[in-house]
Design a protein around this motif. Structure first.
Motif, PDB file in Angstrom:
ATOM      1  N   HIS A  90     -13.449 -20.870   7.086  1.00  0.00           N
ATOM      2  CA  HIS A  90     -12.176 -21.200   7.734  1.00  0.00           C
ATOM      3  C   HIS A  90     -10.982 -20.573   7.011  1.00  0.00           C
ATOM      4  O   HIS A  90      -9.856 -21.069   7.127  1.00  0.00           O
ATOM      5  N   ASP A  91     -11.232 -19.509   6.292  1.00  0.00           N
ATOM      6  CA  ASP A  91     -10.187 -18.903   5.461  1.00  0.00           C
ATOM      7  C   ASP A  91      -8.955 -18.498   6.266  1.00  0.00           C
ATOM      8  O   ASP A  91      -7.819 -18.749   5.858  1.00  0.00           O
ATOM      9  N   ALA A  92      -9.153 -17.873   7.428  1.00  0.00           N
ATOM     10  CA  ALA A  92      -8.018 -17.407   8.229  1.00  0.00           C
ATOM     11  C   ALA A  92      -7.139 -18.571   8.675  1.00  0.00           C
ATOM     12  O   ALA A  92      -5.907 -18.436   8.754  1.00  0.00           O
ATOM     13  N   ASN A  93      -7.737 -19.704   8.959  1.00  0.00           N
ATOM     14  CA  ASN A  93      -6.985 -20.877   9.411  1.00  0.00           C
ATOM     15  C   ASN A  93      -6.150 -21.476   8.284  1.00  0.00           C
ATOM     16  O   ASN A  93      -5.183 -22.188   8.540  1.00  0.00           O
ATOM     17  N   PHE A  94      -6.542 -21.208   7.043  1.00  0.00           N
ATOM     18  CA  PHE A  94      -5.837 -21.775   5.891  1.00  0.00           C
ATOM     19  C   PHE A  94      -5.174 -20.668   5.064  1.00  0.00           C
ATOM     20  O   PHE A  94      -5.091 -20.758   3.843  1.00  0.00           O
ATOM     21  N   ALA A  95      -4.680 -19.643   5.725  1.00  0.00           N
ATOM     22  CA  ALA A  95      -4.095 -18.501   5.015  1.00  0.00           C
ATOM     23  C   ALA A  95      -2.645 -18.730   4.619  1.00  0.00           C
ATOM     24  O   ALA A  95      -2.095 -17.984   3.816  1.00  0.00           O
ATOM     25  N   ASN A  96      -2.012 -19.770   5.164  1.00  0.00           N
ATOM     26  CA  ASN A  96      -0.602 -20.017   4.874  1.00  0.00           C
ATOM     27  C   ASN A  96      -0.418 -21.138   3.859  1.00  0.00           C
ATOM     28  O   ASN A  96      -1.307 -21.977   3.654  1.00  0.00           O
ATOM     29  N   ARG A  97       0.756 -21.140   3.232  1.00  0.00           N
ATOM     30  CA  ARG A  97       1.144 -22.195   2.305  1.00  0.00           C
ATOM     31  C   ARG A  97       1.999 -23.238   3.031  1.00  0.00           C
ATOM     32  O   ARG A  97       2.760 -22.890   3.941  1.00  0.00           O
ATOM     33  N   ALA A 116       4.814 -16.754  -0.014  1.00  0.00           N
ATOM     34  CA  ALA A 116       5.282 -16.110   1.219  1.00  0.00           C
ATOM     35  C   ALA A 116       4.345 -16.422   2.380  1.00  0.00           C
ATOM     36  O   ALA A 116       3.122 -16.534   2.195  1.00  0.00           O
ATOM     37  N   PRO A 117       4.865 -16.571   3.583  1.00  0.00           N
ATOM     38  CA  PRO A 117       4.001 -16.769   4.757  1.00  0.00           C
ATOM     39  C   PRO A 117       3.038 -15.601   4.903  1.00  0.00           C
ATOM     40  O   PRO A 117       3.382 -14.446   4.617  1.00  0.00           O
ATOM     41  N   TYR A 118       1.840 -15.891   5.364  1.00  0.00           N
ATOM     42  CA  TYR A 118       0.835 -14.845   5.568  1.00  0.00           C
ATOM     43  C   TYR A 118       1.290 -13.933   6.702  1.00  0.00           C
ATOM     44  O   TYR A 118       1.607 -14.389   7.794  1.00  0.00           O
ATOM     45  N   GLY A 119       1.366 -12.649   6.418  1.00  0.00           N
ATOM     46  CA  GLY A 119       1.824 -11.713   7.434  1.00  0.00           C
ATOM     47  C   GLY A 119       2.233 -10.391   6.805  1.00  0.00           C
ATOM     48  O   GLY A 119       1.893 -10.100   5.656  1.00  0.00           O
ATOM     49  N   LEU A 385      -4.524 -28.413   2.264  1.00  0.00           N
ATOM     50  CA  LEU A 385      -5.812 -28.293   1.575  1.00  0.00           C
ATOM     51  C   LEU A 385      -5.604 -28.056   0.087  1.00  0.00           C
ATOM     52  O   LEU A 385      -4.814 -27.206  -0.321  1.00  0.00           O
ATOM     53  N   PHE A 386      -6.323 -28.835  -0.735  1.00  0.00           N
ATOM     54  CA  PHE A 386      -6.458 -28.558  -2.153  1.00  0.00           C
ATOM     55  C   PHE A 386      -7.939 -28.385  -2.467  1.00  0.00           C
ATOM     56  O   PHE A 386      -8.774 -29.167  -1.991  1.00  0.00           O
ATOM     57  N   VAL A 387      -8.268 -27.385  -3.255  1.00  0.00           N
ATOM     58  CA  VAL A 387      -9.616 -27.251  -3.801  1.00  0.00           C
ATOM     59  C   VAL A 387      -9.551 -27.718  -5.247  1.00  0.00           C
ATOM     60  O   VAL A 387      -8.794 -27.156  -6.050  1.00  0.00           O
ATOM     61  N   ASN A 388     -10.320 -28.753  -5.565  1.00  0.00           N
ATOM     62  CA  ASN A 388     -10.311 -29.293  -6.922  1.00  0.00           C
ATOM     63  C   ASN A 388     -11.266 -28.475  -7.790  1.00  0.00           C
ATOM     64  O   ASN A 388     -12.434 -28.814  -7.965  1.00  0.00           O
ATOM     65  N   GLY A 434     -10.809 -16.288  -0.986  1.00  0.00           N
ATOM     66  CA  GLY A 434     -10.317 -15.930   0.336  1.00  0.00           C
ATOM     67  C   GLY A 434      -9.119 -14.996   0.294  1.00  0.00           C
ATOM     68  O   GLY A 434      -8.865 -14.310  -0.692  1.00  0.00           O
ATOM     69  N   ARG A 435      -8.361 -14.970   1.387  1.00  0.00           N
ATOM     70  CA  ARG A 435      -7.225 -14.067   1.511  1.00  0.00           C
ATOM     71  C   ARG A 435      -6.164 -14.298   0.441  1.00  0.00           C
ATOM     72  O   ARG A 435      -5.488 -13.350   0.030  1.00  0.00           O
ATOM     73  N   ARG A 436      -5.991 -15.539   0.018  1.00  0.00           N
ATOM     74  CA  ARG A 436      -4.931 -15.843  -0.941  1.00  0.00           C
ATOM     75  C   ARG A 436      -5.461 -15.898  -2.373  1.00  0.00           C
ATOM     76  O   ARG A 436      -4.846 -16.515  -3.239  1.00  0.00           O
ATOM     77  N   ILE A 437      -6.578 -15.264  -2.639  1.00  0.00           N
ATOM     78  CA  ILE A 437      -7.092 -15.212  -4.004  1.00  0.00           C
ATOM     79  C   ILE A 437      -6.055 -14.538  -4.903  1.00  0.00           C
ATOM     80  O   ILE A 437      -5.273 -13.699  -4.455  1.00  0.00           O
TER      81      ILE A 437
END
Length: 504
Positions: A90-97, A116-119, A385-388, A434-437
């Motif tokens: 679900h990486d694309a769905n959670f690409a924004n902050r 920054a917003p994904y884009g 979403l937080f990943v612990n 994911g994308r925001r690594i």
């Protein structure tokens, strides 16, 4: 109305609220979690160390939990398999902050790369960093710079004599100067520069505040009150960092005869369109420098500090690592990046440090652009979403003796020999996924490996004030980066030939 009646009414109201919440959770198939209080939700569950508190909740409710912070739905992934669902499937769905006060008040109102917003503009900033700092070519081109700055660090440490050293401050100077030479073609701090201490304090304050759970982010109508005083501190540290960056840019602009570097390229793009991202504004230049000088120095330096602290606490591991160094490298030169591939025990030490002391204990937050289903549970649109990462590293299902610092686990056949710090391995995820690594993962890995290797090879370590290793305080301070409550105060004792340190 009597006091007893008021109390009974209040308790009845709470019970009714809890029942409605439970039925609502079941009806909407939300992940399990504690019942939220009215208005504040589960904010009181977080405590001073949220990564610990959320890990405890995961033990009770499972590896995917739902909490309500004020009016905001929050889901927390606390296992490698659940993290993989979010960061891969679900990486694309959670690409924004999500919106947050840290990005607003410290990161130039979301003009940086991290928030920054994904884009297109985010891609432009990330491409800029990748091209000039983190590509395979750039990493190779700047290898000598990294080696020179680490060599300077060993010389400084070797000259301390009987004085105790705050290792974190020295490490920050090393990282800051390495990055500045890569970006600006010059060092920002000289040896013994008093401004370096202020820089370290400024970075730690920024990273600590950026990780705080500000009530105003979750209960919007309380935002203006700044009940915790966090926003006031954010504005102050932003002003300090902004002044620091203005000085860097001004001095760089005045300088002449330098070859083209990253900052020069960014300044040249200020008035020119750059493909899909458009023009690069002056604010974006400063925001990107802010990311690199804060996250680029603090996360890696704290990881090295934790690693050396663990080796001091485990002298037998330090001895084993030094013996490997002496065999592979010898005592007449410093270890280099080219040696790391032959230092198998050193690599295991670095992996174990990333596991037990992840630089970012809770991943930077992401927000669901649309509702989705994860592990059979409903995750509503707008959920944070937080990943612990800290909790994943302590999963007894994944790790034998998870609370012990045991590098040998990565060398035992059948245990964890194939686990690596890489984007799609979610058992050790200090750089996210994911994308925001983290864009600087490759550089961070190289610097952490080289610095731990050098500090192990070049010095024997004694704690200040006669403190015994087993009594070393290993408590944490929560923030975006995982700081020590007490900085490591040490006496470095040179163990190589004198000429290696450049001391004659």
């Amino acid at each position: 109305m009597s006091i007893l009646t008021l109390i009974c009414t209040f308790i009845t109201g709470l019970m009714f609220y809890g029942l409605v919440n439970l039925l609502s959770r079941r009806a909407s198939r939300l992940p399990p979690g504690p019942t939220p209080w009215p208005i504040i939700g589960n904010l009181m569950h977080l405590g001073k160390l949220p990564h610990h508190s959320l890990a405890d909740l995961a033990k009770k409710y499972g590896p995917l939990i739902h909490v309500r912070l004020g009016s905001v739905d929050v889901v927390v992934a606390s296992s490698a398999s659940v993290a993989g669902q979010f960061l891969k499937v679900h990486d694309a769905n959670f690409a924004n902050r999500p919106p947050n006060s840290g990005a607003k008040h410290m990161a130039y109102n979301y003009h940086d790369m991290v928030f920054a917003p994904y884009g297109p503009r985010w891609r432009m900033l990330r491409k800029m960093c990748s091209m000039h700092l983190f590509s395979a070519k750039a990493l190779t081109d700047f290898r000598q710079v990294r080696q020179e700055e680490v060599t300077i660090l060993t010389r400084v440490l070797a000259r301390t004599g009987q004085s105790a050293v705050k290792l974190d401050q020295q490490l920050n100077v090393c990282f800051a100067n390495t990055l500045s030479r890569m970006m600006l073609d010059r060092r920002v701090f000289g040896d013994g520069d008093p401004k370096a201490d202020d820089y370290k304090d400024m970075v730690v304050e920024l990273m600590t505040l950026a990780g705080q759970f500000n009530i105003g982010d979750y209960i919007p109508w309380l935002d203006l009150l700044d009940l915790q005083g966090i926003v006031k501190r954010m504005k102050k540290v932003h002003s300090q960092f902004d002044s620091f960056l203005d000085t860097i840019i001004d001095e760089h602009t005045i300088g002449t005869g330098r070859h083209v570097d990253m900052l020069s390229t960014m300044i040249s793009l200020k008035d020119n369109a750059d493909g899909e991202g458009g023009k690069l504004s002056f604010i974006e230049i400063k925001a990107l420098l802010l990311n690199l000088f804060s996250a680029g120095t603090d996360t890696s330096s704290s990881t090295v500090e934790w690693g050396i602290a663990e080796l001091i606490r485990h002298p037998q591991l330090m001895k084993q690592a030094q013996e490997e160094m002496d065999i592979v490298v010898g005592k007449n030169r410093l270890v280099t990046e080219m040696d790391i591939s032959q230092l198998t025990f050193l690599q295991a030490i670095v992996k174990e440090t990333f596991r037990l002391h992840p630089a970012t204990p809770l991943s930077l937050p992401r927000i669901a652009s649309e509702s989705c289903e994860v592990k059979g549970y409903h995750v509503p649109k707008g959920s944070i979403l937080f990943v612990n990462v800290w909790a994943i590293a302590r999963q007894s299902e994944l790790w034998t003796d998870p609370l012990e610092f045991r590098p040998g686990r990565f060398l035992i056949p059948g245990e964890k020999p194939n686990v690596e710090v890489k984007p799609n391995d979610f058992e050790i995820v200090p750089f996210g996924g994911g994308r925001r690594i983290c864009a600087g993962m490759s550089l961070g890995l190289r610097m952490v490996n080289l610095l731990i290797a050098t500090l192990v090879q070049a010095f024997d370590w004694e704690l200040a004030n006669g403190l015994e290793p087993e009594k070393l305080n290993m408590e944490e301070v929560f923030g975006i980066s995982l700081q020590r409550v007490q900085p490591l105060l040490v006496h470095p004792r040179p163990r190589l030939a004198r000429h290696v340190y450049g001391t004659g």
